[in-house]
Design a protein around this motif. Sequence first.
Motif, PDB file in Angstrom:
ATOM      1  N   MET A  17       0.811  -1.218   0.000  1.00  0.00           N
ATOM      2  CA  MET A  17       0.000   0.000   0.000  1.00  0.00           C
ATOM      3  C   MET A  17       0.846   1.270   0.000  1.00  0.00           C
ATOM      4  N   ASN A  18       2.155   1.115   0.167  1.00  0.00           N
ATOM      5  CA  ASN A  18       3.064   2.255   0.102  1.00  0.00           C
ATOM      6  C   ASN A  18       4.140   2.044  -0.966  1.00  0.00           C
ATOM      7  N   ASN A  19       3.795   1.270  -2.006  1.00  0.00           N
ATOM      8  CA  ASN A  19       4.851   0.888  -2.954  1.00  0.00           C
ATOM      9  C   ASN A  19       5.335   2.042  -3.833  1.00  0.00           C
ATOM     10  N   PHE A  20       4.631   3.171  -3.843  1.00  0.00           N
ATOM     11  CA  PHE A  20       5.091   4.330  -4.616  1.00  0.00           C
ATOM     12  C   PHE A  20       6.384   4.895  -4.029  1.00  0.00           C
ATOM     13  N   GLY A  24      13.126   1.833  -6.562  1.00  0.00           N
ATOM     14  CA  GLY A  24      12.839   1.214  -7.851  1.00  0.00           C
ATOM     15  C   GLY A  24      11.419   1.416  -8.331  1.00  0.00           C
ATOM     16  N   SER A  25      10.586   2.128  -7.565  1.00  0.00           N
ATOM     17  CA  SER A  25       9.223   2.391  -8.041  1.00  0.00           C
ATOM     18  C   SER A  25       9.296   3.377  -9.198  1.00  0.00           C
ATOM     19  N   PHE A  26       8.175   3.520  -9.933  1.00  0.00           N
ATOM     20  CA  PHE A  26       8.259   4.403 -11.089  1.00  0.00           C
ATOM     21  C   PHE A  26       8.023   5.867 -10.727  1.00  0.00           C
ATOM     22  N   ARG A  27       8.083   6.182  -9.433  1.00  0.00           N
ATOM     23  CA  ARG A  27       7.940   7.581  -9.017  1.00  0.00           C
ATOM     24  C   ARG A  27       8.939   8.476  -9.735  1.00  0.00           C
TER      25      ARG A  27
END
Length: 301
Positions: A17-20, A24-27
């Motif tokens: 639920m906090n993967n942003f 390596g996230s696409f943020r």
Amino acid sequence: MANSAWSEKILQLLRRMNNFYQPGSFRASCFRFEIDHAPVGWVPPQVASLLTRYPEVFSPPRDGAVSLCGGLDSYERRSEAVDAVLQAMRQEGSLGCLKGWRDERYSVMPKFSDPPLMWMERAATSLFGVKRYGVHVNGYTISDSGEVSMWLARRSPTKQTYPGLLDNVAAGGLAAGVGIKQTLIKECEEEACIPAAIAEKAHPVTTVSYTYKDEDGVFPECQFVFDVELPLDFRPRVGDGEVQDFYLLPIDQVKELLATDDFKPNSAMVVLDFLIRHSFIEPDTEPCYQDFVAGLHQTLE
């Protein structure tokens, strides 16, 4: 479930639920969404490229940001111009999230306390990473002997999102121009037939905040959380059809269910917060206590 396995399941939920925020996230590849130089969201790269087809509404991406054209200088002009673009995209049918069009207007603003800069169709907010706000209600009972139980709802199998999963006794998104307590009373009545005289006794206790990404875009969300102690002789009833059933469960059983796939993820977070605030999870016995608390209150800078 053994304590360590339960804790790991909860950590997995909070990471998802906090993967942003995860490395390596696409943020890093997203564009800030700005209105009149104020950041109000995050636009995924594939959405930013689609928006270049509407130069009369969106300026070309520049300096890491997508912004509305300068001539759109009022709440009404911005809202109508963006809605026209979204309606056109909806007709094309290429964006899955727009197939769930709801005709619900959400306010767009930098912070909740700021005046709204425009409204946007709820189903489209993830395309712009616009922060969404909602209200969740923990409905619980305390027996004569002091045992706490919680009312949970099971979502209708026909719900657009998370069909058939367990949920809080009542919850709903904050539509543009509608207050928090007003939304709570409305959702309690519509979803669970909880009369206003009881719902008004709900008290605000915290917010739960998180940001996740999936194939539909970016979801920065903040839930205003309320607790309401329900009378022992009261039973919620199915109202508007968004719920198929209600269950009154001992708090230990509710805790076990949080670590299963049977719970709507953000509602599981709201219940986790309840367990922490009411000392059903304590720092002396839960090694991941700090991680749980941090994971419930992540906000974008």
